[in-house]
Scaffold this motif. Sequence first.
Motif, short mmCIF file in Angstrom:
data_model
loop_
_atom_site.label_atom_id
_atom_site.label_comp_id
_atom_site.label_asym_id
_atom_site.label_seq_id
_atom_site.Cartn_x
_atom_site.Cartn_y
_atom_site.Cartn_z
N ILE A 124 -31.09 -28.78 8.36
CA ILE A 124 -31.22 -27.42 8.31
C ILE A 124 -29.95 -26.65 9.09
O ILE A 124 -29.90 -26.86 10.27
CB ILE A 124 -32.72 -27.03 8.55
CG1 ILE A 124 -33.55 -27.74 7.77
CG2 ILE A 124 -32.74 -25.22 8.11
CD1 ILE A 124 -33.49 -27.65 6.36
N CYS A 129 -30.98 -20.08 7.53
CA CYS A 129 -32.37 -20.39 7.12
C CYS A 129 -33.23 -19.25 7.39
O CYS A 129 -33.18 -18.70 8.53
CB CYS A 129 -32.88 -21.75 7.68
SG CYS A 129 -34.67 -21.83 7.30
N THR A 130 -33.83 -18.66 6.42
CA THR A 130 -34.85 -17.58 6.61
C THR A 130 -36.21 -17.92 6.73
O THR A 130 -37.09 -16.98 6.64
CB THR A 130 -34.88 -16.55 5.47
OG1 THR A 130 -34.73 -17.22 4.26
CG2 THR A 130 -33.20 -15.95 5.46
N ASN A 131 -36.49 -19.23 6.79
CA ASN A 131 -37.83 -19.74 6.85
C ASN A 131 -38.89 -19.25 5.42
O ASN A 131 -40.02 -18.89 5.59
CB ASN A 131 -38.62 -19.33 8.07
CG ASN A 131 -38.02 -19.95 9.23
OD1 ASN A 131 -38.13 -21.37 9.33
ND2 ASN A 131 -37.48 -19.41 10.18
N CYS A 132 -38.17 -19.13 4.36
CA CYS A 132 -39.00 -18.52 3.21
C CYS A 132 -39.77 -19.89 2.70
O CYS A 132 -40.68 -19.57 1.80
CB CYS A 132 -37.91 -18.31 2.03
SG CYS A 132 -37.16 -19.72 1.42
N MET A 133 -39.59 -21.07 3.02
CA MET A 133 -40.55 -22.15 2.88
C MET A 133 -40.39 -22.68 1.32
O MET A 133 -41.30 -23.50 0.92
CB MET A 133 -41.95 -21.96 3.28
CG MET A 133 -42.13 -21.62 4.74
SD MET A 133 -41.71 -23.04 5.66
CE MET A 133 -41.52 -22.20 7.37
N GLN A 134 -39.47 -22.21 0.36
CA GLN A 134 -39.30 -22.60 -0.74
C GLN A 134 -38.88 -24.40 -0.73
O GLN A 134 -39.44 -24.90 -1.75
CB GLN A 134 -38.07 -22.09 -1.55
CG GLN A 134 -38.23 -20.49 -2.01
CD GLN A 134 -37.34 -19.84 -2.84
OE1 GLN A 134 -37.06 -20.69 -3.78
NE2 GLN A 134 -36.76 -18.56 -2.55
N CYS A 135 -38.30 -24.61 0.04
CA CYS A 135 -37.89 -26.00 0.12
C CYS A 135 -39.52 -27.16 0.32
O CYS A 135 -39.42 -28.01 -0.30
CB CYS A 135 -36.91 -26.45 1.15
SG CYS A 135 -37.03 -25.71 2.73
N LEU A 153 -39.21 -23.64 9.89
CA LEU A 153 -39.27 -24.94 8.96
C LEU A 153 -38.82 -26.05 9.79
O LEU A 153 -37.88 -25.77 10.80
CB LEU A 153 -38.36 -24.66 7.84
CG LEU A 153 -38.07 -25.90 6.96
CD1 LEU A 153 -38.96 -25.98 6.06
CD2 LEU A 153 -36.73 -25.51 6.21
N CYS A 172 -32.61 -23.92 -2.28
CA CYS A 172 -32.35 -23.13 -1.03
C CYS A 172 -31.74 -21.72 -1.59
O CYS A 172 -30.63 -21.97 -1.87
CB CYS A 172 -32.08 -23.77 0.14
SG CYS A 172 -31.58 -22.75 1.36
N PRO A 173 -32.03 -20.71 -1.59
CA PRO A 173 -31.29 -19.35 -1.83
C PRO A 173 -30.21 -19.24 -0.81
O PRO A 173 -29.54 -18.23 -0.99
CB PRO A 173 -32.35 -18.31 -2.09
CG PRO A 173 -33.72 -18.96 -1.02
CD PRO A 173 -33.61 -20.22 -1.07
N GLU A 174 -30.43 -19.89 0.40
CA GLU A 174 -29.42 -19.28 1.55
C GLU A 174 -28.37 -20.62 1.78
O GLU A 174 -27.64 -20.35 2.59
CB GLU A 174 -30.17 -19.11 2.62
CG GLU A 174 -31.48 -18.29 2.63
CD GLU A 174 -31.06 -16.78 2.25
OE1 GLU A 174 -29.78 -16.59 2.50
OE2 GLU A 174 -31.71 -15.95 1.79
N ALA A 176 -28.89 -23.39 2.83
CA ALA A 176 -28.89 -23.57 4.29
C ALA A 176 -29.26 -25.17 4.49
O ALA A 176 -29.53 -25.62 5.63
CB ALA A 176 -30.03 -22.79 4.97
N ILE A 177 -29.56 -25.81 3.45
CA ILE A 177 -29.73 -27.18 3.54
C ILE A 177 -28.65 -28.13 3.11
O ILE A 177 -27.82 -27.91 2.04
CB ILE A 177 -30.93 -27.46 2.36
CG1 ILE A 177 -32.07 -26.66 2.73
CG2 ILE A 177 -31.14 -29.19 2.52
CD1 ILE A 177 -33.18 -26.78 1.63
#
Lengths: 297, 131
Positions: A124, A129-135, A153, A172-174, A176-177
């Motif tokens: 990450i 990462c915005t910690n949206c937790m989608q992943c 996360l 991941c929308p950002e 970040a992965i």
Amino acid sequence: MIAATVPPPRVVLYEGAGSAPLDPGERTRLLAALLDRGYAVTRAVPGGAARDDASAAAAFVVLGRFGGTVPDVHDAAGRPVHVHDIGMSTVDEAVALVEESRAGRPMNRPDAGAATWKPWFPVIDTARCTNCMQCLSFCLFDVYGVSPADHTLRVENPANCKVNCPACSRVCPEVAIMFPKYHAGPIDGAPVSDADVHREKMKVDISALLGGDILAKLRERSAEAKSRFSKERSADAALAERRRCLTKLADAAAIPREVLDALPTPEEIERRTAEAARKAAAARDAREHATGRAVQS
Amino acid sequence: MSETAGSTPRVLYCRCAYAQVVPGDVKDAVLDGLARSSAAFEMVPDLCEMAARRDGQLADIARAVDPARPLHIVACWPRAVRGLFHLADARLPDAGVEILNMRAESAADLLARVGLDVESGSGPTTPQVPA
Ligand code: SF4
Ligand code: SF4
């Protein structure tokens, strides 16, 4: 799998006081041979250890050209350390001395063929990462978790990740992965451009392209394959049909075929999805509370 | 047998031994250049594999970072390397760390940026840099 292995000992190539230096070419070959078998190496020279051995985490083995007088060395806990005089040894013989010091304990290693675990897992970029937790909601294999300290996360179980599957990076929308062993940027960690962000957001829309979210599609495909399997007499035909159905999904989300073929039953997918969604929601709530408390105080 | 830290740069070299994502000629030439120098260094088979094991050596390395004596990590993309240390619960500070990228730079440039003296030996006195 790394769970069944022990960390390899670190090798200290000692070329300080009392040990003659190796020839440069021989040093190169020895270092390459040790690294390519999975051993970390510290080279210590007069006036310049790269770090203090006493604080080092791993058990170590010392190699040096001691001229026949092998010193007594103990680690920080007072245990004797394997010290080998390699003055008369070839590179292969020196490597064999290190291998012997493991006393047969299993280790993950790059040269073990099918037994090698390739370190493939998401990493990450915490700056993005915005910690949206989608992943976390997406992954069916419990790779992601939540840090108990700050509810952010965390890549909890890297070894659970399916080798060569970068699918979660697509959700991941950002952007970040990262998968450092991926062949191309930005998933390999290369800098992220505005165009990448746009492209990755387009990939998230794969779900729309497939007519729903990816997991719903996976469940549906898996269920279809299962019912077809029960109706058809030929297991091979059912498998071929399942493969055909999954091809579009595999191509769109870059999910390796082996991962799709190894998917659990629809009921198990349902259970794992619900569990991941619960964890993600709990983490988001906990973070919101923590942020709210910080604003109030 | 403990040696004291000197004024030479500190180097951590990653061999990326579990995959072929770093060009082989670059990682071999950097290894050879480091091996022919007179410096102390750390070499690891694969930072990714160590991070997955949350190997305590990564925390040792991160803790030892000293802005007065920069640590050069010769591996791959800086974003990935920082993320790997973070995954291993080893926070790399911003100051005192330079991450050099074998996926994008030539061996000659990397060795020049590390700034080590390459000693003469039985082989060539300069690193084996592919044309
Ligand atoms: S989907 Fe991306 S931004 Fe959201 S928690 Fe996962 S890594 Fe962070
Ligand atoms: S950190 Fe980069 S260079 Fe090192 S093993 Fe991982 S992918 Fe390879």
